[in-house]
Scaffold this active site. Structure first.
Site, PDB file in Angstrom:
ATOM      1  N   PRO A 122       3.824  -5.323   3.554  1.00  0.00           N
ATOM      2  CA  PRO A 122       2.907  -6.022   2.652  1.00  0.00           C
ATOM      3  C   PRO A 122       3.593  -6.253   1.306  1.00  0.00           C
ATOM      4  CG  PRO A 122       1.891  -4.030   3.578  1.00  0.00           C
ATOM      5  CD  PRO A 122       3.336  -3.965   3.901  1.00  0.00           C
ATOM      6  N   LYS A 123       3.284  -7.360   0.676  1.00  0.00           N
ATOM      7  CA  LYS A 123       3.797  -7.623  -0.671  1.00  0.00           C
ATOM      8  C   LYS A 123       2.736  -7.129  -1.654  1.00  0.00           C
ATOM      9  CE  LYS A 123       5.656 -11.244  -3.654  1.00  0.00           C
ATOM     10  NZ  LYS A 123       4.776 -10.948  -4.811  1.00  0.00           N
ATOM     11  N   LEU A 124       2.964  -5.946  -2.203  1.00  0.00           N
ATOM     12  CA  LEU A 124       1.966  -5.342  -3.088  1.00  0.00           C
ATOM     13  C   LEU A 124       1.907  -6.085  -4.423  1.00  0.00           C
ATOM     14  CD1 LEU A 124       2.417  -3.117  -0.925  1.00  0.00           C
ATOM     15  CD2 LEU A 124       1.942  -1.460  -2.722  1.00  0.00           C
TER      16      LEU A 124
END
Length: 554
Positions: A122-124
């Protein structure tokens, strides 16, 4: 070869001009100075005081717009950089390279070709930092800054329980890069969006006093320059060192379908953090070669935004068949979900005047029910307010524009489109463009003048093919067979459907003979509507059109 280069150069100029405003140098300076001042004000509050005066999304959009203007009007100038805090700057042991943003599935598939092994995470949506350990001891935490140097956040980082102060990895110098994020409980990105998480984290790190929010921050390590060769080894050693969350959110992928599946799943399922897409990781080069903006081994595929910002190109004022003047913004096309949006209706003329929107302004749009584009808000107003000339709303009403004049073109066209539609005369294939061509050729002097057009006249109309002319004549002839009630609708008489169904009238004479009181006795018609019907039917131009219909229609 030289001619090909010239053609490519010209093509690039055309593309560049398409995205550059047509402004004089003086106008460009004025607009850029205003936007640069606003961005600088926000920077000072954000980087020096830890206060966010604007949402992350709006700041990002306007910063990009400023960079676009720099490329257009000051191509040789240094790109604008945020004004970082003046104290406590520190150089990163290994530069932050950033990730390339891929626009769609096809771009992701192309980027993945020939690369393996690949992993997706995931791209936080948080704040990027460097953690520097020496012989297992945390010695420095640095904000990303410009990629080469940032703010020294070590003191604040020591108050974040999620950051281990000591790890069992005892190399002389060990650098990790990751995201400080706001811990969430069952955050669903698809329904809750970004909740401004990045600003919340940055604010907690930049405030002069200790913030209770530090207890709610987590750290997600997404890069270990010069770490173990395989992702599996990196994840295992990071977990043993106290950075355990990454192992659960790092998945091996072999193709774009698997990336898309994880992206969709993480977008919809409850997560312990806020995300704005996914990142695909390959095998990095040695840390000594890392430079800001130079990253060929990882890329991001962000989520389609629920709301996008775009520029207003022009403003139209469509006039409906009943004389209502609307306002439509013509936009620089943007993608929203699976739709390309280039126009948005903002409602009445009065609302447009209140919103004060002119060409050059930036507006936010989203999709409402059934995927209809919706205006949300004005994001930025240009300094020079060139207001387009709006029509006089008082000149248009339910009894205007049955006859053609240049000023009446829009309303008469709307009346014709309604007339040929499924609720009136149901002329198959007779579209707005058909009426436009007939109007431009001077063939339509009023709402029903098409009734007497001959095949020869239709064939001579510019822009209409012979086959199209025959089809139009056929549909015009078929309309004569439509029942009386459909002709009442075609004229635009404001009669409710329930009222129309309740009357047995089958001629204009009996319809015209009804008094206001008689209309009131019918279902669906109150005193106000009864008066409107009577006024409409007895208007001089309406009486003329009725007489024309009776004469032209056998």
């Amino acid at each position: 070869m030289r001619s090909i280069i010239m053609i490519l150069g010209l093509a690039w100029c055309v593309i560049a001009q398409a995205f550059c405003p047509v402004w004089s140098p003086a106008r460009a300076d004025t607009e850029m100075q205003a936007l640069e001042k606003q961005l600088s004000d926000w920077d000072r509050a954000y980087y020096q005081q830890g206060i966010s005066l604007v949402t992350d999304e709006r700041y990002d959009v306007l910063e990009k717009k400023y960079r676009d203007w720099q490329r257009c009007f000051q191509p040789g100038s240094e790109p604008r950089s945020p004004e970082l805090a003046k104290n406590g700057k520190a150089r990163h042991p290994v530069a932050h390279v950033g990730v390339k943003k891929l626009p769609d599935r096809q771009a992701v598939a192309r980027w993945m070709m020939g690369k393996k092994p690949l992993w997706v995470q995931p791209k936080l949506d948080g704040v990027a930092v460097t953690l520097h350990y020496q012989r297992g001891e945390l010695t420095q935490v640095i904000s990303r800054g410009d990629g080469l140097q940032g703010e020294d956040w070590t003191a604040k980082a020591r108050q974040i329980p999620a950051i281990p102060q000591r790890i069992p990895l005892t190399a002389n110098s060990l650098t990790l890069q990751g995201e400080l994020y706001l811990k969430m409980t069952d955050h669903q990105q698809s329904s809750k969006g970004g909740v401004n998480a990045r600003s919340i984290v940055a604010g907690a790190m930049r405030r002069s006093e200790a913030s209770p929010l530090l207890q709610q921050l987590g750290i997600f390590i997404w890069a270990w320059p010069d770490g173990p060769a395989s992702m599996q080894q990196r994840l295992q050693q990071l977990s043993e060192a106290g950075f355990s969350i990454m192992a659960a959110w790092s998945k091996p992928v072999a193709n774009v379908d698997e990336v898309a599946e994880w992206r969709e799943r993480w977008f919809n399922q409850p997560l312990p953090f806020v995300t704005d897409g996914v990142v695909i990781h390959g095998t990095p080069v040695k840390g000594a070669y890392w430079l800001p903006g130079e990253n060929s081994w990882s890329a991001a595929w962000k989520y389609s935004p629920l709301k996008v910002t775009t520029e207003v190109r022009s403003v139209d004022f469509p006039i409906g068949r009943t004389g209502k003047v609307g306002t439509v913004l013509n936009l620089t096309p943007v993608q929203l979900d699976d739709k390309k949006v280039s126009r948005v209706n903002i409602g009445s003329l009065k609302r447009w005047q209140k919103l004060d929107i002119v060409p050059g302004d930036l507006v936010a749009v989203s999709l409402a029910g059934q995927g209809i584009p919706r205006f949300d808000e004005v994001v930025w107003r240009v300094e020079k307010r060139d207001k387009p000339q709006a029509p006089n709303a008082e000149a248009f009403h339910a009894l205007s524009c049955f006859y053609y004049t240049p000023a009446c073109r829009e309303q008469l066209l709307a009346r014709l489109v309604w007339l040929s539609g499924s609720k009136a005369l149901a002329m198959t294939g007779v579209s707005r463009s058909s009426w436009q061509r007939l109007m431009q050729a001077g063939q339509l002097s009023h709402l029903f003048s098409w009734l007497t057009l001959t095949p020869e006249e239709l064939h001579k109309t510019e822009g209409i093919t012979p086959a199209r002319a025959d089809w139009l004549y056929h549909q015009f002839s078929l309309s004569r067979q439509q029942p009386f009630r459909r002709w009442v609708k075609a004229l635009g008489v404001p009669i409710a459907e329930s009222t129309l169904n309740a009357i047995a009238d089958n001629s204009w004479a009996t319809l015209l003979a009804r008094k206001v009181e008689a209309w009131q006795q019918l279902p669906g018609t109150g005193k106000t509507l009864a008066g409107q019907i009577s006024n409409f039917l007895h208007h001089p131009q309406v009486r003329q059109l009725i007489a024309y219909i009776e004469e032209a229609k056998p």
